[in-house]
Scaffold this motif. Sequence first.
Motif, PDB file in Angstrom:
ATOM      1  N   UNK A   8      -2.996  -8.239  10.227  1.00  0.00           N
ATOM      2  CA  UNK A   8      -1.889  -8.940   9.766  1.00  0.00           C
ATOM      3  C   UNK A   8      -1.743  -8.981   8.150  1.00  0.00           C
ATOM      4  N   UNK A   9      -2.648  -9.107   7.504  1.00  0.00           N
ATOM      5  CA  UNK A   9      -2.920  -9.177   6.073  1.00  0.00           C
ATOM      6  C   UNK A   9      -2.288  -7.963   5.417  1.00  0.00           C
ATOM      7  N   UNK A  10      -2.531  -6.902   5.926  1.00  0.00           N
ATOM      8  CA  UNK A  10      -1.982  -5.521   5.800  1.00  0.00           C
ATOM      9  C   UNK A  10      -0.582  -5.379   5.630  1.00  0.00           C
TER      10      UNK A  10
ATOM     11  N   UNK B 194      -3.257 -11.758  -4.732  1.00  0.00           N
ATOM     12  CA  UNK B 194      -2.615 -11.795  -3.677  1.00  0.00           C
ATOM     13  C   UNK B 194      -3.064 -12.879  -2.626  1.00  0.00           C
ATOM     14  N   UNK B 195      -2.349 -13.096  -1.484  1.00  0.00           N
ATOM     15  CA  UNK B 195      -2.856 -13.945  -0.767  1.00  0.00           C
ATOM     16  C   UNK B 195      -3.168 -13.213   0.852  1.00  0.00           C
ATOM     17  N   UNK B 196      -4.210 -13.764   1.428  1.00  0.00           N
ATOM     18  CA  UNK B 196      -4.635 -13.459   2.318  1.00  0.00           C
ATOM     19  C   UNK B 196      -4.869 -14.504   3.696  1.00  0.00           C
ATOM     20  N   UNK B 197      -4.261 -14.282   4.916  1.00  0.00           N
ATOM     21  CA  UNK B 197      -4.570 -14.857   6.016  1.00  0.00           C
ATOM     22  C   UNK B 197      -6.252 -15.208   6.384  1.00  0.00           C
ATOM     23  N   UNK B 198      -6.696 -16.387   6.708  1.00  0.00           N
ATOM     24  CA  UNK B 198      -7.954 -16.290   7.038  1.00  0.00           C
ATOM     25  C   UNK B 198      -8.507 -17.400   8.063  1.00  0.00           C
ATOM     26  N   UNK B 199      -9.088 -17.011   8.918  1.00  0.00           N
ATOM     27  CA  UNK B 199      -9.610 -17.971   9.820  1.00  0.00           C
ATOM     28  C   UNK B 199     -11.170 -17.773  10.213  1.00  0.00           C
TER      29      UNK B 199
ATOM     30  N   UNK C 183      -9.787  -7.708   2.718  1.00  0.00           N
ATOM     31  CA  UNK C 183      -9.581  -7.892   1.370  1.00  0.00           C
ATOM     32  C   UNK C 183      -9.760  -7.046   0.392  1.00  0.00           C
ATOM     33  N   UNK C 184     -10.849  -6.248   0.448  1.00  0.00           N
ATOM     34  CA  UNK C 184     -11.417  -4.882  -0.404  1.00  0.00           C
ATOM     35  C   UNK C 184     -10.257  -3.910  -0.270  1.00  0.00           C
ATOM     36  N   UNK C 185     -10.110  -3.665   1.257  1.00  0.00           N
ATOM     37  CA  UNK C 185      -9.269  -2.345   1.609  1.00  0.00           C
ATOM     38  C   UNK C 185      -8.046  -2.520   1.176  1.00  0.00           C
ATOM     39  N   UNK C 186      -7.195  -3.742   1.154  1.00  0.00           N
ATOM     40  CA  UNK C 186      -5.855  -4.182   0.960  1.00  0.00           C
ATOM     41  C   UNK C 186      -5.815  -3.964  -0.543  1.00  0.00           C
ATOM     42  N   UNK C 187      -6.683  -4.646  -1.180  1.00  0.00           N
ATOM     43  CA  UNK C 187      -6.842  -4.441  -3.003  1.00  0.00           C
ATOM     44  C   UNK C 187      -6.732  -3.164  -3.375  1.00  0.00           C
ATOM     45  N   UNK C 188      -7.490  -2.194  -2.817  1.00  0.00           N
ATOM     46  CA  UNK C 188      -7.584  -0.766  -3.253  1.00  0.00           C
ATOM     47  C   UNK C 188      -6.390  -0.135  -2.901  1.00  0.00           C
ATOM     48  N   UNK C 189      -5.565  -0.409  -1.716  1.00  0.00           N
ATOM     49  CA  UNK C 189      -4.405   0.133  -1.147  1.00  0.00           C
ATOM     50  C   UNK C 189      -3.298  -0.118  -2.219  1.00  0.00           C
ATOM     51  N   UNK C 190      -3.294  -1.444  -2.667  1.00  0.00           N
ATOM     52  CA  UNK C 190      -2.272  -2.040  -3.596  1.00  0.00           C
ATOM     53  C   UNK C 190      -2.176  -1.430  -4.718  1.00  0.00           C
ATOM     54  N   UNK C 191      -3.631  -1.292  -5.338  1.00  0.00           N
ATOM     55  CA  UNK C 191      -3.683  -0.558  -6.879  1.00  0.00           C
ATOM     56  C   UNK C 191      -3.835   0.896  -6.901  1.00  0.00           C
TER      57      UNK C 191
ATOM     58  N   UNK D  76       2.062  -5.480   2.588  1.00  0.00           N
ATOM     59  CA  UNK D  76       2.872  -4.258   2.613  1.00  0.00           C
ATOM     60  C   UNK D  76       2.302  -3.148   2.112  1.00  0.00           C
ATOM     61  N   UNK D  77       1.062  -2.976   2.623  1.00  0.00           N
ATOM     62  CA  UNK D  77       0.272  -1.716   2.278  1.00  0.00           C
ATOM     63  C   UNK D  77      -0.064  -0.848   3.729  1.00  0.00           C
ATOM     64  N   UNK D  78      -0.547   0.205   3.679  1.00  0.00           N
ATOM     65  CA  UNK D  78      -0.647   1.119   4.813  1.00  0.00           C
ATOM     66  C   UNK D  78      -2.266   1.376   4.843  1.00  0.00           C
ATOM     67  N   UNK D  79      -3.040   0.824   5.871  1.00  0.00           N
ATOM     68  CA  UNK D  79      -4.367   1.207   6.146  1.00  0.00           C
ATOM     69  C   UNK D  79      -4.646   1.595   7.755  1.00  0.00           C
ATOM     70  N   UNK D  80      -5.564   2.509   7.924  1.00  0.00           N
ATOM     71  CA  UNK D  80      -6.017   3.055   8.977  1.00  0.00           C
ATOM     72  C   UNK D  80      -7.164   2.114   9.254  1.00  0.00           C
ATOM     73  N   UNK D  81      -7.099   1.335  10.553  1.00  0.00           N
ATOM     74  CA  UNK D  81      -8.299   0.776  11.102  1.00  0.00           C
ATOM     75  C   UNK D  81      -9.069   1.413  12.015  1.00  0.00           C
ATOM     76  N   UNK D  82     -10.436   1.111  12.105  1.00  0.00           N
ATOM     77  CA  UNK D  82     -11.315   1.663  13.096  1.00  0.00           C
ATOM     78  C   UNK D  82     -12.023   0.483  13.464  1.00  0.00           C
TER      79      UNK D  82
END
Length: 299
Positions: A163-165, A83-88, A134-142, A169-175
């Motif tokens: 924004x990447x989340x 998958x693709x991620x925004x980075x800056x 990247x790690x959190x999104x990958x684990x949420x996807x798979x 189209x995944x659900x992550x709780x950010x802290x």
Amino acid sequence: MLLREIKNIFHTELDALFPKEEVDAFFYRCVEHYLQLERFVLAVRPELTLTKEEEQPLFEALSQLKQQRPLQYILGVAHFMDFELKVNENVLIPRPETEELVQWILDDTESQKSDIRNQKSEVTILDIGTGSGCIAIALAKYLPQAKVYALDVSEEALEVAKENTKNNQVDITFIQQDILNPELELELGFELEFDLIVSNPPYVRELEKSKIKKNVKEYEPHAALFVPDKDSLLFYRAIAQFSKRHLKKKGSLYLEINQYLGVETKGLLKAHNFSEIELRKDLFGNDRMLKATVPLKGL
């Protein structure tokens, strides 16, 4: 101008800085990104001519590449897993080694030793120092049945991760918290236990700066990269202490590590009474990943 002429200009300007194969990769990635053309376009359309408007972003990218700014920051995107991620400049560019760490987790969940995928109750995962997410999104996807949390001290990094989340189209709780904060658990305001904690924290020692390429040292966020020489494992110590209190029984801790400090990092986990500690090499043959099982409560 002919597209093949622009390719020649890329080589004229960049071959002294990068291997020719890498310059080719830069050129074709820019063609794909800005012109939406396949990388084999010159093979089938060798006389393809661009308008001035079409040329402009290619030459702007070339100018930044001459300054050794990472291509991912120039394009604003990076690829991770599939998958693709925004980075800056507020987040590290995801590396292949981190993909290996995620794949290790996914492989373990597929193995007979793990029943994460078959658990009826929700699986809880925490990614410490999430950066781009990247790690959190990958684990949420798979691992769609997992509840994923992601922690980072940087507000700017979390904005990118959020924004990447959304884009993936995944659900992550950010802290937004600092894992080094001794009052972290009080400030969190809630008590959670996790089945799995994963982290790719800062681990490059100041003494290693001379080995770091200019495109990393001058552009990627230092707070996400470097640690003091005198206390190079400070993040791993904090993560180990936090994990002892917040991993469930039989919970697992996965870490990306400094390739020169594999033995020392393994020893730190052993000193904190973690068991089943496994050190793995990355695709380049360097010590890069550790897995450990949470110690019994109270140890």
